[in-house]
Structure formats: structure tokens, C-alpha cells
Design an enzyme around this catalytic site. Structure first.
Site, short mmCIF file in Angstrom:
data_model
loop_
_atom_site.label_atom_id
_atom_site.label_comp_id
_atom_site.label_asym_id
_atom_site.label_seq_id
_atom_site.Cartn_x
_atom_site.Cartn_y
_atom_site.Cartn_z
N TYR A 25 9.61 -1.68 -3.41
CA TYR A 25 8.16 -1.79 -3.56
C TYR A 25 7.65 -0.38 -3.84
O TYR A 25 7.90 0.55 -3.06
CB TYR A 25 7.51 -2.34 -2.30
CG TYR A 25 6.00 -2.49 -2.42
CD1 TYR A 25 5.44 -3.67 -2.90
CD2 TYR A 25 5.14 -1.44 -2.08
CE1 TYR A 25 4.06 -3.81 -3.03
CE2 TYR A 25 3.77 -1.57 -2.21
CZ TYR A 25 3.23 -2.75 -2.69
OH TYR A 25 1.87 -2.87 -2.83
N SER B 58 4.79 2.34 -4.13
CA SER B 58 3.45 2.68 -3.66
C SER B 58 3.01 3.97 -4.33
O SER B 58 3.70 4.99 -4.23
CB SER B 58 3.45 2.84 -2.13
OG SER B 58 2.19 3.27 -1.68
N LEU C 205 -2.62 2.31 2.88
CA LEU C 205 -2.33 1.06 3.57
C LEU C 205 -0.86 0.68 3.39
O LEU C 205 -0.18 0.30 4.35
CB LEU C 205 -3.24 -0.04 3.03
CG LEU C 205 -2.90 -1.47 3.49
CD1 LEU C 205 -3.10 -1.61 4.99
CD2 LEU C 205 -3.75 -2.49 2.74
N GLU C 206 -0.38 0.79 2.16
CA GLU C 206 1.02 0.48 1.89
C GLU C 206 1.96 1.41 2.65
O GLU C 206 2.97 0.98 3.23
CB GLU C 206 1.28 0.57 0.39
CG GLU C 206 0.49 -0.42 -0.44
CD GLU C 206 0.48 -0.08 -1.91
OE1 GLU C 206 0.12 -0.96 -2.71
OE2 GLU C 206 0.82 1.07 -2.27
N PHE C 207 1.62 2.70 2.67
CA PHE C 207 2.47 3.69 3.33
C PHE C 207 2.56 3.43 4.83
O PHE C 207 3.65 3.40 5.41
CB PHE C 207 1.90 5.09 3.06
CG PHE C 207 2.61 6.19 3.78
CD1 PHE C 207 3.91 6.52 3.45
CD2 PHE C 207 1.98 6.89 4.80
CE1 PHE C 207 4.58 7.54 4.13
CE2 PHE C 207 2.64 7.90 5.46
CZ PHE C 207 3.93 8.22 5.13
#
Length: 399
Positions: free
Chosen positions: A238, A240, A311-313
Site C-alpha cells: 500500500y 502512502s 492517517l495512512e501512516f
């Protein structure tokens, strides 16, 4: 009592203080059965009285128990042996011990002598010989020592042989005498061995320093375990990144082109793979949970508060810390001077940061891609794209 004498005998007794099988008879002592324990000194004591005073006369004899003549054997040489080596330098003193045991054999000679280059020791005057006969139960031990006060180089090359003989036969054994190698020779050999070892360690260290990536990738290609088997994951990576034109071009054109097309990985890019109308937060968490790696593209725009990238991290770090089902990989696309995000500072201190160096990193088989491949999942050859090489291939092109 004999002519005014009263003889008695003293000698070794058994544990109860008796003389079993030894019978005194006047001035005689008869041994009915001879035992090894009966060996020792026996004293005959004769007492008499004269002018009202008691006097005693004594005589002591030593009794030695020997083997039966039927059990006698040829001499046995204890020393020298082929396992004993005498190393000397010219000028040193030489002692060669010939130690021989003889079993009891009545009226048999017990001879021990040295032969030097075939000559009997009786015919040699430049060496000295010393003979000793220490006590030995049941037989005889003879030690004959060959002595040379100062040996020469010629002496150290001679043949020294010990001989022993009785009526049962003659035996011999050669003493292993050789010249001691010079200390310089050992020093040179030791220095050469140490130097070769140091050079080998340095060479291996240099090879590992420059080629450790290739070694790791080679091991993964041939012995690595496929991480994608039955793990329930849909995506390998994924990605980011900060949503701006430069980072998007890097992700969509460069990263996706190499990782998907060259190495056969399946990337999850939110803006490409998400469905319209969905809730961003829920879809982001779902994508991360279905991925094996979270690839974070760091840049100054990435650490701006309130972005989807953060947010992804944070979701990836929490998943890695709590469940361990995903691994976070940091790629520094552009340097970040100072970050106020605590999680990012901690991650940079704990995780390896792979640096993108612009044009130097574009080559698909370059160091940047090798470092990245080491962090990515191991996949079998059958799961790569058709016609492509294995994911750890080091060649710039796979088709």
C-alpha cells in the site's frame, strides 16, 4: 629351643594378624602356598639368657614373589616408543632412556644395550651410559640411559636403537631423534598464517560491505520462504504519499512502473483503486489491513497536519505495533528538515530509511531498488507476472 636359643619369625601378616600357609619349624619357615601378599622382609629372632640378662640375635631376609617360569615372556620395552620424539638443537644435552621390564626366568640373562648406527654401546666411547635397576614386583626392570653432554648436528641424524634380551627372545625399539626447527621458521610461518587470515577477513569484509545486498537477494531468490501463501492479503504494497503533482508522478510513473511491471508486485494506490462514494477513513483502513507492506513516501508535504497521508501512516504504525500483520517501509523522496509529528520521528529512529537520489536512483537495478527489494515480501517465481524474472532479479530488464 636350640642350644640355648629360642628362635621365632616375624614377617608380613594377613588382615587378622596371622601367618596363613606359612609354617615356622625351628630355624626354618615353610611356605605351603605362595601368595603375592607374602612378599616382604622376614626376620629370624633368637633369644637367650646369660648372667641373668636376656639377649636377642636377629637376621632379616627379603622374600620376592615371582611369576611361574611357564608364564615368562620376552623383554618388554616401555621406552623409547614411536610416540615419543626428542627434539634438540646442536649443543644441547641428550638423554635417551631405555626402560625394559623382564619377567622372572631362572638362570636367564637380562641384557639391555644401546646400538648407535648399528654399533654396540660397548664399542662407543663418545657417549656415556647409566644403568639403574629399580624395584619391580614379580620381575625385573632395567633402565639404561644414553647421555651426550653436547650433541652435534651429525649426532642428531644418527640411528639410536635400544635392545633387550633374555632366554625368551630379543626385542628392540628405535628412539625418534630429530633436529628442532629454528625459531625463525616458526615465526615466519606464524606471521604468514596470521597475515593471510587478516587479509581474508579484510577481503570478506570488503565484499560484504559492497555486495551485501546482492548476497541477501540471492539468498531470498533461492532459499527464501514465500510470504504470500495463505496469509489472506490481497495487496503486496500500500503506497502512502502526499497528494500533489510531483509525488503522484513519482508514485504512478516510477514506483508503479518498476515494482509492478519489472518485479510483479501488486500495488494498492488509493486514488486509483478505491471506489467513488466510499468513506475515505474506512476504505483507507481496509486497504492497509489487506496489504503486506505500507510504503511511505516522505517529503515536506507529507507531514502537513490533517492530510490523508498522515492517517495512512499512523494506521500502518498502529497495525505493525499491535498485530504485526504489516511492515512499514520509509522512502525519503525529499529531505524533511524538522518534523513535528512524534510518530514519524520515532519511526525514523527505529526503521531503515531508503533515500531516493534523483537521477542516480532511476536505474531499475541500482542500489535504491535493491535496498527496497530487501524490505518487500518474498514471492515465488510462479506468482510473478508471466514472462517476468523473479522479484529479486538483479538485471535492469526482465523481458
Amino acid at each position: 629351643r636350640f642350644g640355648g636359643y629360642f628362635p621365632r619369625v616375624s614377617g608380613p601378616r594377613d588382615l587378622k594378624g596371622r601367618y596363613p600357609d606359612r609354617i615356622p619349624n625351628g630355624l626354618n619357615l615353610t611356605f605351603a602356598i605362595v601368595e603375592t601378599a607374602y612378599e616382604g622382609e622376614y626376620t629370624c629372632v633368637a633369644s637367650y639368657r646369660e648372667n641373668g640378662r636376656d639377649f636377642s640375635l636377629t637376621r632379616t631376609m627379603r622374600v620376592k614373589v615371582v611369576e611361574s617360569p611357564e608364564k615368562s615372556t620376552p623383554p618388554v620395552i616401555i621406552s623409547p616408543t614411536k610416540w615419543i620424539t626428542y627434539e634438540l638443537k646442536p649443543g644441547e644435552q641428550l638423554f635417551l632412556h631405555c626402560e625394559v621390564t623382564f619377567t622372572f626366568l631362572k638362570d636367564s640373562p637380562q641384557e639391555v644395550w644401546w646400538a648407535i648406527d648399528g654399533r654396540h654401546s660397548d664399542d662407543i666411547t663418545d657417549f656415556k651410559f647409566n644403568v639403574e635397576t629399580p624395584l619391580s614386583i614379580g620381575g625385573t626392570k632395567i633402565e639404561k640411559t644414553l647421555i651426550a653432554p653436547r650433541v652435534t648436528e651429525k649426532d642428531l641424524k644418527r640411528n639410536f636403537t635400544c635392545f633387550a634380551q633374555n632366554n625368551r627372545g630379543i626385542v628392540h625399539a628405535q628412539a625418534v631423534v630429530r633436529m628442532k626447527p629454528p625459531v625463525l621458521r616458526y615465526t615466519v610461518e606464524l606471521a604468514c598464517g596470521l597475515g593471510a587470515t587478516v587479509m581474508l577477513v579484510v577481503l570478506l569484509t570488503v565484499i560484504y560491505h559492497f555486495y551485501w545486498l546482492e548476497m541477501v537477494l540471492f539468498y531470498r531468490a533461492h532459499f527464501g520462504t514465500d510470504e504470500t501463501v495463505l496469509d489472506g492479503k490481497e495487496y503486496d504494497i500500500y503506497v502512502s504519499y502526499a497528494r500533489n503533482t510531483e509525488e503522484e508522478d513519482f508514485v504512478l510513473l516510477t514506483l508503479r512502473g518498476v515494482l509492478e511491471n519489472e518485479y510483479g508486485y501488486k500495488l494498492c494506490i488509493f486514488d486509483r483503486d478505491s471506489l467513488p462514494g466510499g468513506i475515505v477513513t474506512d476504505e483507507t483502513l481496509s486497504f492497509i489491513q489487506r496489504s503486506r507492506r505500507l510504503l511511505v513516501i516522505l517529503s515536506p508535504n507529507y507531514v502537513l497536519r490533517g492530510t490523508q497521508a498522515l492517517l495512512e501512516f499512523k494506521a500502518g504504525l498502529e497495525n505493525m505495533a499491535s498485530k504485526g500483520t504489516i511492515k512499514v517501509i520509509l522512502v525519503q523522496y525529499k529531505p524533511i528538515k524538522k518534523s513535528k509529528v512524534k510518530e514519524l520521528r520515532q519511526a525514523k529512529a527505529a526503521l531503515t530509511v531508503i533515500k531516493w537520489k534523483g537521477e542516480k536512483s532511476h536505474y531499475p537495478a541500482g542500489r535504491f531498488w535493491k535496498e527496497l527489494l530487501v524490505e518487500l515480501p518474498v514471492k515465488s517465481r510462479t506468482k510473478n507476472l508471466p514472462g517476468r524474472q523473479d522479484l529479486v532479479s538483479l538485471s535492469p530488464k526482465s523481458v
